[in-house]
Design an enzyme around this catalytic site. Sequence first.
Site, PDB file in Angstrom:
ATOM      1  N   ASP A 182     -24.039   9.922  81.467  1.00  0.00           N
ATOM      2  CA  ASP A 182     -24.807  10.948  82.177  1.00  0.00           C
ATOM      3  C   ASP A 182     -26.246  10.471  82.319  1.00  0.00           C
ATOM      4  OD1 ASP A 182     -24.077  14.100  82.875  1.00  0.00           O
ATOM      5  OD2 ASP A 182     -26.235  13.701  82.723  1.00  0.00           O
ATOM      6  N   CYS A 212     -17.908  21.865  91.309  1.00  0.00           N
ATOM      7  CA  CYS A 212     -17.778  23.318  91.185  1.00  0.00           C
ATOM      8  C   CYS A 212     -18.486  23.945  92.402  1.00  0.00           C
ATOM      9  CB  CYS A 212     -18.317  23.838  89.862  1.00  0.00           C
ATOM     10  SG  CYS A 212     -20.018  23.417  89.530  1.00  0.00           S
ATOM     11  N   LYS A 257     -15.256  18.443  79.812  1.00  0.00           N
ATOM     12  CA  LYS A 257     -14.097  17.686  80.293  1.00  0.00           C
ATOM     13  C   LYS A 257     -13.909  16.400  79.492  1.00  0.00           C
ATOM     14  CE  LYS A 257     -14.868  19.813  84.745  1.00  0.00           C
ATOM     15  NZ  LYS A 257     -16.298  20.200  84.617  1.00  0.00           N
ATOM     16  N   ALA A 268     -22.063  15.213  81.014  1.00  0.00           N
ATOM     17  CA  ALA A 268     -22.709  16.272  80.228  1.00  0.00           C
ATOM     18  C   ALA A 268     -22.496  17.652  80.864  1.00  0.00           C
ATOM     19  CB  ALA A 268     -24.203  15.978  80.124  1.00  0.00           C
ATOM     20  N   PRO A 269     -22.299  18.703  80.044  1.00  0.00           N
ATOM     21  CA  PRO A 269     -22.372  18.759  78.574  1.00  0.00           C
ATOM     22  C   PRO A 269     -21.094  18.376  77.837  1.00  0.00           C
ATOM     23  CG  PRO A 269     -22.101  20.976  79.465  1.00  0.00           C
ATOM     24  CD  PRO A 269     -22.194  20.056  80.644  1.00  0.00           C
ATOM     25  N   GLY A 270     -20.080  17.916  78.556  1.00  0.00           N
ATOM     26  CA  GLY A 270     -18.977  17.278  77.842  1.00  0.00           C
ATOM     27  C   GLY A 270     -17.694  18.078  77.707  1.00  0.00           C
TER      28      GLY A 270
HETATM   29  C1  LIG Z   1     -21.206  19.066  87.081  1.00  0.00           C
HETATM   30  S1  LIG Z   1     -22.180  18.405  85.827  1.00  0.00           S
HETATM   31  C2  LIG Z   1     -20.966  17.685  84.792  1.00  0.00           C
HETATM   32  C3  LIG Z   1     -20.230  18.654  83.888  1.00  0.00           C
HETATM   33  C4  LIG Z   1     -19.361  17.936  82.866  1.00  0.00           C
HETATM   34  N1  LIG Z   1     -18.421  17.026  83.484  1.00  0.00           N
HETATM   35  C5  LIG Z   1     -18.593  18.893  81.985  1.00  0.00           C
HETATM   36  O1  LIG Z   1     -17.429  19.161  82.220  1.00  0.00           O
HETATM   37  O2  LIG Z   1     -19.179  19.391  81.013  1.00  0.00           O
HETATM   38  C6  LIG Z   1     -22.884  17.037  86.636  1.00  0.00           C
HETATM   39  C7  LIG Z   1     -23.635  16.077  85.719  1.00  0.00           C
HETATM   40  O3  LIG Z   1     -23.994  14.931  86.494  1.00  0.00           O
HETATM   41  C8  LIG Z   1     -25.149  14.381  85.932  1.00  0.00           C
HETATM   42  N2  LIG Z   1     -25.677  13.406  86.915  1.00  0.00           N
HETATM   43  C9  LIG Z   1     -26.367  13.632  88.045  1.00  0.00           C
HETATM   44  N3  LIG Z   1     -26.616  12.466  88.687  1.00  0.00           N
HETATM   45  C10 LIG Z   1     -26.074  11.486  87.932  1.00  0.00           C
HETATM   46  C11 LIG Z   1     -26.007  10.073  88.046  1.00  0.00           C
HETATM   47  N4  LIG Z   1     -26.562   9.439  89.082  1.00  0.00           N
HETATM   48  N5  LIG Z   1     -25.377   9.389  87.067  1.00  0.00           N
HETATM   49  C12 LIG Z   1     -24.835  10.016  86.009  1.00  0.00           C
HETATM   50  N6  LIG Z   1     -24.869  11.351  85.846  1.00  0.00           N
HETATM   51  C13 LIG Z   1     -25.477  12.076  86.792  1.00  0.00           C
HETATM   52  C14 LIG Z   1     -26.013  15.585  85.654  1.00  0.00           C
HETATM   53  O4  LIG Z   1     -26.975  15.280  84.670  1.00  0.00           O
HETATM   54  C15 LIG Z   1     -24.952  16.592  85.153  1.00  0.00           C
HETATM   55  O5  LIG Z   1     -24.895  16.586  83.755  1.00  0.00           O
END
Ligand SMILES: C[S@@+](CC[C@H](N)C(=O)[O-])C[C@H]1O[C@@H](n2cnc3c(N)ncnc32)[C@H](O)[C@@H]1O
Length: 425
Positions: free
Chosen positions: A270, A368, A254, A250-252
């Site tokens: 997520d 990031c 990638k 999330a938010p998706g």
């Molecule tokens: C850096 S963001 C991801 C951004 C996303 N890949 C994008 O490009 O839009 C990290 C995400 O990891 C999720 N997250 C944190 N711990 C997690 C876990 N144990 N399992 C799954 N998702 C997790 C958070 O809710 C957050 O949405």
Amino acid sequence: MNLRALAAKVAFQVLEKGISLSVALPDQQKHLESGKDKALLAELSYGVMRHLPQLDKLVSDCMSKPLKGKQRIVHQLLLIGCYQLYFTRIPSHAAISETAEACRQLKFEGLVKVVNGVLRNIQRQEKPLPTDNDTLAFNTPSWIVKRLKAAYPENWQEVIEQSHQRPPMWLRNNKRSQTRDEYLAALAEIDIPASAGKSSDAILLESPRDVAQLPGFDQGAASVQDGAAQWAATLLAPKDGELVLDACAAPGGKTCHLLELANIQLVAVDFDEKRLERVQQNLDRLSLDAKLVHGDAADIDSWWQGDKFDRILLDAPCSATGVIRRHPDIKWLRKQSDIDELAALQSKILDHCWQWLKPGGTLLYATCSILPQENEQQIRSFLERADDATLIPISEQPHPDDIGWQITPGTENMDGFYYARLVKG
Ligand SMILES: C[S@@+](CC[C@H](N)C(=O)[O-])C[C@H]1O[C@@H](n2cnc3c(N)ncnc32)[C@H](O)[C@@H]1O
């Protein structure tokens, strides 16, 4: 309500309640009609977050005692006032009178004189911006400055400086809709100057635009995504027919890029159910399809009984220190103690995802962040404990022997990001 009063509410929400700017700002912007007013509210809110220590010092130096409790919002209002005096072209008399009026509207009639007096004092004294210590000089908490000095001994000042620049707007061409050249031509036709970025779908706009102006945006012709983030799907390079896991989706952004690149079966997981809704919205706009799972990437066994994955994108939860230029509130919301906790979570998720990767499969670890503890050190220790893992250098990384590709903010106009590509032997 007066725009300065709304700006004070935004700053109060972030600084006193720990709510992120990306939530607090739109919440107040909805009270404004015109785009111009919304933009000014954003400018004041972002500006205060970027220059907080200096503004705090200038304001506090003019007060006999600090405002406490409910009155803190008037302190935040004073920061807004001070920001206007130092960093905008708004005439001082207008900035002061509007800010004093905001104090009245916030129902602190008794403090209107204080607001007027403090701002007049600041204006009259015309003190230079304070730079007495690192926090003040770099408008960044000293623990972050210290870590950046250690990580980037030659260019840490540049890294901090870039984190305070206004970021450009990047688009990702949807190659299922048209080629990048075709989209560049469509932008040129309506006088939106733009150029191609290095990764295959990236487009850099010369100046930010409302997405409503972009050709075919609602139909999914393009998406907004920083140039650095666009390397994720490009480097993971999914192939038709593969089973791919997007482990922190999330938010998706990638997730959608992966699906634009190949006809894959994508599982996007997520932890945050609310944020997962945004993945679905993005998929819908782009007419793409993925299996969405509300679950824990460190416990895949509990929600997946299918095959192991050909490729895994692990865009791990991180400090987000690479995107401070887009989210300056990160400087004040993150605490030093978060970094150890995040690093522990990252290695837990990484170890678990690795179990679910097929032999010969590729896992791309991404953050990031610009802190080595979450990046290079994280991967170095992973390579020590996983003897079936091989690090494959990324051709864009400046030094082939580095553990992964650390992008610092502003490099080729991109956000700060980190990538490490691992293959299971
Ligand atoms: C850096 S963001 C991801 C951004 C996303 N890949 C994008 O490009 O839009 C990290 C995400 O990891 C999720 N997250 C944190 N711990 C997690 C876990 N144990 N399992 C799954 N998702 C997790 C958070 O809710 C957050 O949405």
